[in-house]
Write an enzyme that holds these catalytic residues in place. Structure first.
Site, short mmCIF file in Angstrom:
data_model
loop_
_atom_site.label_atom_id
_atom_site.label_comp_id
_atom_site.label_asym_id
_atom_site.label_seq_id
_atom_site.Cartn_x
_atom_site.Cartn_y
_atom_site.Cartn_z
N HIS A 56 0.82 -1.23 0.00
CA HIS A 56 0.00 0.00 0.00
C HIS A 56 0.85 1.27 0.00
O HIS A 56 0.35 2.34 0.32
CB HIS A 56 -0.93 0.01 1.23
CG HIS A 56 -0.21 0.07 2.55
ND1 HIS A 56 -0.68 -0.52 3.68
CD2 HIS A 56 0.97 0.65 2.93
CE1 HIS A 56 0.15 -0.31 4.69
NE2 HIS A 56 1.16 0.41 4.25
N HIS A 115 -2.14 4.84 9.50
CA HIS A 115 -0.78 5.30 9.86
C HIS A 115 -0.80 6.63 10.61
O HIS A 115 0.14 7.40 10.51
CB HIS A 115 0.06 5.43 8.60
CG HIS A 115 0.21 4.17 7.80
ND1 HIS A 115 -0.81 3.63 7.04
CD2 HIS A 115 1.26 3.35 7.63
CE1 HIS A 115 -0.38 2.53 6.44
NE2 HIS A 115 0.86 2.33 6.78
N HIS A 119 9.84 -4.44 5.47
CA HIS A 119 10.36 -3.09 5.31
C HIS A 119 10.66 -2.46 6.66
O HIS A 119 10.08 -2.82 7.68
CB HIS A 119 9.46 -2.18 4.47
CG HIS A 119 8.05 -1.92 4.94
ND1 HIS A 119 7.14 -2.90 5.24
CD2 HIS A 119 7.37 -0.75 5.11
CE1 HIS A 119 5.97 -2.35 5.56
NE2 HIS A 119 6.09 -1.04 5.51
N GLU A 134 3.25 -5.40 9.40
CA GLU A 134 2.09 -5.18 8.51
C GLU A 134 1.60 -6.50 7.90
O GLU A 134 0.48 -6.56 7.39
CB GLU A 134 2.43 -4.17 7.40
CG GLU A 134 2.44 -2.74 7.91
CD GLU A 134 2.54 -1.69 6.81
OE1 GLU A 134 2.34 -0.51 7.13
OE2 GLU A 134 2.84 -2.02 5.63
C1 DHB Z 1 6.44 2.95 2.85
C2 DHB Z 1 5.87 1.75 3.30
C3 DHB Z 1 4.75 1.78 4.09
O1 DHB Z 1 4.13 0.65 4.56
C4 DHB Z 1 4.17 2.98 4.45
O2 DHB Z 1 3.03 2.96 5.19
C5 DHB Z 1 4.74 4.17 4.05
C6 DHB Z 1 5.87 4.16 3.23
C7 DHB Z 1 7.64 2.94 1.95
O3 DHB Z 1 8.25 1.88 1.72
O4 DHB Z 1 7.97 4.00 1.41
FE FE Z 2 2.42 1.06 5.79
#
Ligand code: DHB
Ligand code: FE
Length: 279
Positions: A12, A59, A193, A240
């Site tokens: 997302h 978020h 991530h 997530e």
């Molecule tokens: C990114 C990933 C995310 O899950 C998010 O909420 C905001 C940014 C990213 O990888 O840039």
């Molecule tokens: Fe995110």
């Protein structure tokens, strides 16, 4: 009766919204990600779901650190959206289905899930970016959406097992709804991530592929992972993945994986895109 016809998982990240805004889908950077969506569009066009139950995380737009429900379910007639700071465009209000939401909420409380029921709820990129990916050019006015918001911003976070069981209970609620509706469930976010700190930029392809594989073949194995296992193996934002566990729980029939693709990185993230039929 209502029934779950399939599940779709997708990243997302806000920069997807930027790529769509700037029409970059065919560029060298973005094509390996966006190439997965024509097949999903064709499936949605063919199967014509009426309702999307979307497992996502907020978020900091609707819920900030001062009040953080573990599980929040939307029960509104429509959902407004806003950008909580990434510079992505907003999209038209997303239609809801309050009656179906209340049916699901009743079943969840009967099943001993302590949910927050939201008759007003703003949704952020965790929900809007997947909507843009599934229904390009905001062509979702025929869909009704039920947002299922899981806390992955502030500890303590619900475990993969808890979210899998929440998804199962939502699947039961859908199956017991007395209207002839086709439901698609979306699992959004992930995969590995980490956006800040010493491991910023951390991506673990091996772990991501393991999760995608076990999601279909052995979700009970994934249910043994703790939130801290997800952080250790998938980075600080790796939790997530619990949204995918929610989606998987709702897929309670015979599964047929129609598409499964992994590409990394987009922005800071490993992107898994899956289309799973539920019979
Ligand atoms: C990114 C990933 C995310 O899950 C998010 O909420 C905001 C940014 C990213 O990888 O840039
Ligand atoms: Fe995110």
């Amino acid at each position: 009766m209502a029934r779950v016809i399939g599940g779709i998982s997708t990243s997302h990240i806000p920069s997807i919204g930027k790529a769509i805004e700037n029409n970059l889908q065919e560029t060298e950077y973005w094509q390996p990600f966006f190439k997965n969506f024509p097949g999903i569009h064709a499936w949605l066009e063919q199967e014509k779901p009426d309702v999307a139950v979307v497992f996502y995380n907020d978020h900091g737009l609707e819920f900030f650190l001062d009040k953080k429900p573990t599980f929040a379910i939307g029960a509104a007639a429509s959902y407004m959206n806003a950008d909580e700071g990434w510079g992505i465009p907003t999209i038209p209000a997303i239609p809801g289905d309050p009656e179906f939401s209340w049916h699901i909420c009743n079943h969840l409380v009967e099943s001993e899930f302590d949910i927050t029921i939201c008759q007003e709820m703003k949704v952020d990129h965790g929900l809007t970016v997947p909507m843009q990916l599934m229904w390009p050019n905001n062509s979702y006015s025929h869909m009704k959406v039920i947002p299922v918001c899981l806390n992955v911003e502030q500890h303590p976070m619900p475990s993969p097992k808890r979210c899998y069981n929440l998804g199962k209970a939502i699947g039961e609620a859908i199956d017991s709804y007395d209207k002839d509706l086709k439901v698609v469930v979306l699992g959004t976010g992930g995969l590995s991530h980490q956006l800040d700190g010493e491991r910023a930029g951390y991506i673990n392809k091996e772990f991501d592929l393991y999760c995608m594989d076990k999601l279909i073949s052995d979700p009970d194995e994934l249910s043994k992972l703790t939130i801290h296992d997800l952080i250790a193996n998938g980075g600080a934002q790796g939790p997530e993945f619990i949204m995918w566990m929610g989606m998987r729980g709702a897929l309670n029939g015979e599964l047929n994986v129609l598409q499964s693709d992994y590409h990394a990185p987009i922005s800071n993230t490993g992107a898994g895109t899956m289309l799973i039929e539920n019979k």
